[in-house]
Design a protein around this motif. Structure first.
Motif, PDB file in Angstrom:
ATOM      1  N   GLY A  53      10.385  -1.944  11.316  1.00 40.82           N
ATOM      2  CA  GLY A  53       9.895  -0.664  10.820  1.00 40.82           C
ATOM      3  C   GLY A  53       8.728  -0.859   9.866  1.00 40.82           C
ATOM      4  N   LEU A  54       8.548   0.094   8.973  1.00 39.05           N
ATOM      5  CA  LEU A  54       7.439   0.051   8.026  1.00 39.05           C
ATOM      6  C   LEU A  54       7.598  -1.116   7.055  1.00 39.05           C
ATOM      7  CD1 LEU A  54       7.228   3.857   7.168  1.00 39.05           C
ATOM      8  CD2 LEU A  54       6.016   2.582   8.933  1.00 39.05           C
ATOM      9  N   VAL A  55       6.486  -1.786   6.770  1.00 36.33           N
ATOM     10  CA  VAL A  55       6.496  -2.937   5.864  1.00 36.33           C
ATOM     11  C   VAL A  55       5.323  -2.799   4.902  1.00 36.33           C
ATOM     12  CG1 VAL A  55       6.381  -5.455   5.671  1.00 36.33           C
ATOM     13  CG2 VAL A  55       7.518  -4.413   7.650  1.00 36.33           C
ATOM     14  N   GLY A  64       7.955  -5.627   1.419  1.00 33.59           N
ATOM     15  CA  GLY A  64       9.050  -4.665   1.332  1.00 33.59           C
ATOM     16  C   GLY A  64       9.293  -4.035   2.689  1.00 33.59           C
ATOM     17  N   PHE A  65      10.487  -4.236   3.243  1.00 30.87           N
ATOM     18  CA  PHE A  65      10.883  -3.644   4.520  1.00 30.87           C
ATOM     19  C   PHE A  65      11.646  -2.357   4.236  1.00 30.87           C
ATOM     20  CE2 PHE A  65      10.436  -8.101   5.480  1.00 30.87           C
ATOM     21  CZ  PHE A  65      10.032  -8.173   6.796  1.00 30.87           C
ATOM     22  N   TRP A 103      -0.159  -1.467   3.335  1.00 31.23           N
ATOM     23  CA  TRP A 103       0.807  -1.508   4.420  1.00 31.23           C
ATOM     24  C   TRP A 103       0.509  -2.696   5.320  1.00 31.23           C
ATOM     25  CZ3 TRP A 103       4.959   1.312   4.114  1.00 31.23           C
ATOM     26  CH2 TRP A 103       4.925   2.529   3.460  1.00 31.23           C
ATOM     27  N   LEU A 104       1.522  -3.491   5.615  1.00 27.96           N
ATOM     28  CA  LEU A 104       1.418  -4.509   6.649  1.00 27.96           C
ATOM     29  C   LEU A 104       1.637  -3.818   7.999  1.00 27.96           C
ATOM     30  CD1 LEU A 104       1.129  -7.516   7.365  1.00 27.96           C
ATOM     31  CD2 LEU A 104       3.618  -7.667   7.243  1.00 27.96           C
ATOM     32  N   LEU A 105       2.666  -2.997   8.056  1.00 31.23           N
ATOM     33  CA  LEU A 105       2.928  -2.131   9.210  1.00 31.23           C
ATOM     34  C   LEU A 105       3.008  -0.712   8.669  1.00 31.23           C
ATOM     35  CD1 LEU A 105       5.596  -4.244  11.115  1.00 31.23           C
ATOM     36  CD2 LEU A 105       3.184  -3.988  11.648  1.00 31.23           C
ATOM     37  N   PRO A 106       1.943   0.065   8.828  1.00 32.16           N
ATOM     38  CA  PRO A 106       1.859   1.386   8.206  1.00 32.16           C
ATOM     39  C   PRO A 106       2.568   2.468   9.008  1.00 32.16           C
ATOM     40  CG  PRO A 106      -0.183   0.894   9.333  1.00 32.16           C
ATOM     41  CD  PRO A 106       0.693  -0.324   9.472  1.00 32.16           C
TER      42      PRO A 106
END
Length: 137
Positions: A53-55, A64-65, A103-106
Motif C-alpha cells: 500500500g502507501l509508503v 512508513g507503511f 511518498w515512496l508509493l503515493p
C-alpha cells in the motif's frame, strides 16, 4: 495514540498537514529503517498482485507503511514500530508531505494499506536478506 514496537524503537514518520480524499483517515503506520523497508517493498511488489500500500519516506532514514487500523495493538516485529491513531485518524496530503519527506508509493499509485501479515513476512525476509548480504565476503 497506541504504539507497539519491536526491539529498536524508531520515531514514526511525521504526518504531513492537510486532508486527503485518497487516503483513509483511519490507519496505523509501521515504521522501519529505510534499507529494510525498501527491500520489503521490493519483496511485496514481486508477490502476487499489488501487495504493498502507501509508503512514506520521511527523510530521516525510515519508511512508513500505512496499514489497517488496529494493527498497532498486535504488532510485534523487532526493529519496527507500529503507531495507531486510536480512531483519530491521520491527516495525509496526497501532494508532497513535510519538508524532507516524500511518498515512496503515493496515493493513486498503490492500494491504500498494506496487509499486516504480508508486511510482517516481507520484513522478515528483508531482514534475512540484509543480514546475508552484510555477512557475505
Amino acid at each position: 495514540m497506541v504504539t507497539s514496537q519491536g526491539n529498536d524503537p524508531l520515531r514514526p514518520p511525521s504526518a504531513p498537514p492537510g486532508p486527503s480524499s485518497l487516503v483513509p483517515p483511519e490507519c496505523d503506520v509501521v515504521t522501519v529503517p529505510a534499507r529494510q523497508g525498501l527491500e520489503a517493498v521490493d519483496i511485496l511488489r514481486r508477490g502476487a498482485g499489488d501487495a504493498v500500500g502507501l509508503v512514506l519516506h520521511d527523510g530521516d532514514g525510515t519508511l512508513g507503511f500505512l496499514v489497517p487500523p488496529g494493527t498497532a495493538a498486535a504488532w510485534d516485529v523487532p526493529g519496527s514500530t507500529c503507531t495507531g491513531t486510536d480512531g483519530r485518524g491521520l491527516s495525509l496530503a496526497p501532494a508532497s508531505p513535510e519538508e524532507g519527506s516524500d511518498w515512496l508509493l503515493p496515493p493513486g499509485e498503490a492500494d491504500l494499506a498494506t496487509d499486516p501479515a504480508m508486511l510482517r513476512a516481507a520484513l522478515g525476509e528483508a531482514r534475512r536478506t540484509i543480514e546475508a548480504a552484510d555477512n557475505c565476503c
